[in-house]
Design an enzyme around this catalytic site. Structure first.
Site, PDB file in Angstrom:
ATOM      1  N   MET A   1      35.616   1.996  16.119  1.00  0.00           N
ATOM      2  CA  MET A   1      36.911   2.753  15.772  1.00  0.00           C
ATOM      3  C   MET A   1      36.346   4.371  15.952  1.00  0.00           C
ATOM      4  SD  MET A   1      38.993   1.663  12.636  1.00  0.00           S
ATOM      5  CE  MET A   1      40.240   2.847  12.442  1.00  0.00           C
ATOM      6  N   HIS A   2      37.358   5.252  16.492  1.00  0.00           N
ATOM      7  CA  HIS A   2      37.111   6.781  16.594  1.00  0.00           C
ATOM      8  C   HIS A   2      36.158   7.258  17.652  1.00  0.00           C
ATOM      9  CE1 HIS A   2      38.382   6.211  12.132  1.00  0.00           C
ATOM     10  NE2 HIS A   2      37.137   5.677  11.830  1.00  0.00           N
TER      11      HIS A   2
ATOM     12  N   ASP B   1      38.120  -2.360  14.465  1.00  0.00           N
ATOM     13  CA  ASP B   1      37.151  -3.318  14.011  1.00  0.00           C
ATOM     14  C   ASP B   1      37.730  -3.910  12.657  1.00  0.00           C
ATOM     15  OD1 ASP B   1      36.399  -0.975  12.906  1.00  0.00           O
ATOM     16  OD2 ASP B   1      34.297  -1.436  13.581  1.00  0.00           O
TER      17      ASP B   1
END
Length: 491
Positions: free
Chosen positions: A78-79, A237
């Protein structure tokens, strides 16, 4: 029919070929490098992800009938900030979830824009790993690159773009950007303005199980799959791993013990931790979840063994940690090797051993690391409890959960049973399940979980050991406040 699940991790991509009955027919793992150009920085070249996936899928299908592939679903780290120009070319290496360069931007967002405003706009406050601070960092430090941005994406969305030519993002992954109005599931116009970007630069939003399109003709030829192969939006995830372990609907809990560590609590209703110590995100099943995330979990054990002890035989390093040593270790470890997110939100925090003496052994250090990670997860667990959330049991997944010792430590540090599912393949399996829903094999994510996920074994806590770990945890939680002020001085 077959479904391909993609787990786009930090160190490697893991590809799964899953039959319609949920059986895993094959798996392929392709590693790629991680760059640390400066202390606390972490980035990757999206080209490495693309190459790994496009080389890995044909290998995955060797010996199988590729014409029977019906759908693809991706769960991804992520991110990470992936930026494309107007020709859809990657502008710069992706700045990853565990990158700590944005302390200044995080302070600006939390202090100048204000935590209350951020929480009202996005249900969250700023953390160094989130995407919005990275965008601000680019605007302040790479203005020429910033001016070239035509599309802003997350890592797994770049893979979906490679497969379909569609710029997409799902709600679970978008929740971690600090750009999404999580409750209303739309981009926050105010947050886009704060970051100096526009709606046109953002991808189209989907539920995780919705089909974003089919593979392009070129991809179909290259991968050996039909042009009718559907690609779903996929999920971050942690949300994908939760789907893969059956943590959907109301009241489920999953601990993911990978490079990072998370505690994930699913809900049918939207809710926010008043102190924003836990993240309030959309879930891949169409609902919501609360999540606590620590930046270094299994990676702490890997660091100690690989870099300090010079071994990759992790199981052997745990052999001398016998049952009578549990709950009795005099050494503590703060697992903040990359700073920390939940619940302390401190980019300056660092890994710390304390309590060592002349009789401290190699095994004591390994045990301290395993226990330190469990204690840090419990910090977020306690936040959830303070909100009145009952967590009677939890699933556990991720590479660290392969260790019987670590699972025993977790069960007793938390004081609840740990359930291990029969098919423990984390985000990749969740991605395949989402693809099944998108292709119509199941009517909902809940139905897929009910049909495909079952518990294989349970690790029960021992009352005496739980009591011993309760004492140790109360000592552990006093260490960070005692040394917090030192971290900025020793950077």
């Amino acid at each position: 029919m077959y479904y391909i699940g993609i787990d786009l991790g930090t160190s490697a991509v893991k590809l799964l070929l899953v039959a319609e009955d949920g059986q895993i027919c094959n798996s392929v793992t392709k590693e790629y490098p991680l760059e640390f150009p400066q202390p606390g920085w972490s980035q990757q070249n999206p080209e490495d992800w693309r190459k790994a996936v496009l080389e890995g899928i044909p290998q995955l299908l060797e010996g199988f009938d590729g014409s029977q592939v019906a759908g693809i679903g991706c769960g991804g780290q992520m991110h990470g900030l992936v930026v494309l120009d107007d020709q859809d070319q990657v502008i710069r290496p992706a700045i990853l979830w565990n990158d700590g360069r944005t302390a200044k931007q995080v302070d600006y967002l939390n202090e100048q824009i204000g935590r209350q405003t951020l929480s009202q706009l996005t249900a969250n406050i700023a953390f160094a790993g989130f995407t919005a601070p990275k965008i601000l960092w680019m605007r302040e430090n790479e203005l020429e690159n910033f001016a070239r941005i035509a599309k802003i994406m997350l890592p797994k969305d770049y893979i979906n773009y490679v497969l379909t030519g569609v710029h997409s993002c799902d709600y679970s992954d978008a929740s971690g950007m600090l750009l999404l109005d999580v409750q209303n599931k739309c981009w926050s116009q105010r947050m886009l303005e704060i970051c100096g970007i526009t709606q046109e630069q953002m991808p189209q939003l989907f539920e995780s199980y919705q089909c974003i399109g089919t593979v392009t003709p070129e991809m179909a030829r290259q991968l050996g799959i039909p042009q009718t192969t559907k690609v779903v939006a996929g999920a971050g995830d942690n949300a994908a791993a939760a789907v893969g372990t059956g943590v959907v609907g109301n009241g489920g809990c999953n601990i993911s013990l990978g490079t990072s560590g998370t505690i994930f609590i699913s809900s049918d209703t939207f809710g926010v931790d008043p102190n924003n110590a836990l993240h309030a995100f959309a879930h891949a099943d169409g609902g919501w979840h609360l999540m606590g995330c620590m930046l270094s979990a299994a990676s702490c054990n890997k660091w100690l063994c690989d870099e300090i002890l010079k071994t990759t035989d992790y199981a052997k390093e745990q052999q001398d940690i016998t049952p009578e040593k549990l709950g009795e270790n005099h050494v503590f470890f703060l697992p903040y090797l990359m700073g920390e997110r939940s619940p302390i939100n401190d980019t300056n925090a660092r890994g710390t051993f304390i309590g060592m003496t002349m009789d401290t052994t190699r095994a004591d250090l390994v045990q301290a690391v395993l226990e330190g990670v469990a204690f840090a997860i419990r910090d977020s667990f306690e936040v959830a409890r303070s909100l009145g959330i009952a967590i009677p049991t939890t699933k556990i997944c991720g590479g660290g959960s392969k260790s019987p010792l670590w699972k025993t430590i977790f069960a007793n540090v938390l004081g609840i049973p740990l359930e291990i599912v029969k098919t423990e393949q984390g985000p990749g399996y969740g991605g395949a399940m989402l693809a099944m829903v998108g292709c119509g094999q199941f009517e909902s994510v809940q139905a897929a979980a009910d049909a495909l996920v079952s518990v294989a074994s349970t690790v029960e806590p021992d009352p005496a050991l739980t009591a011993a770990y309760e004492k140790r945890y109360q000592q552990f939680r006093r260490i960070y406040p005692a040394v917090k002020q030192l971290f900025p001085e020793i950077q």
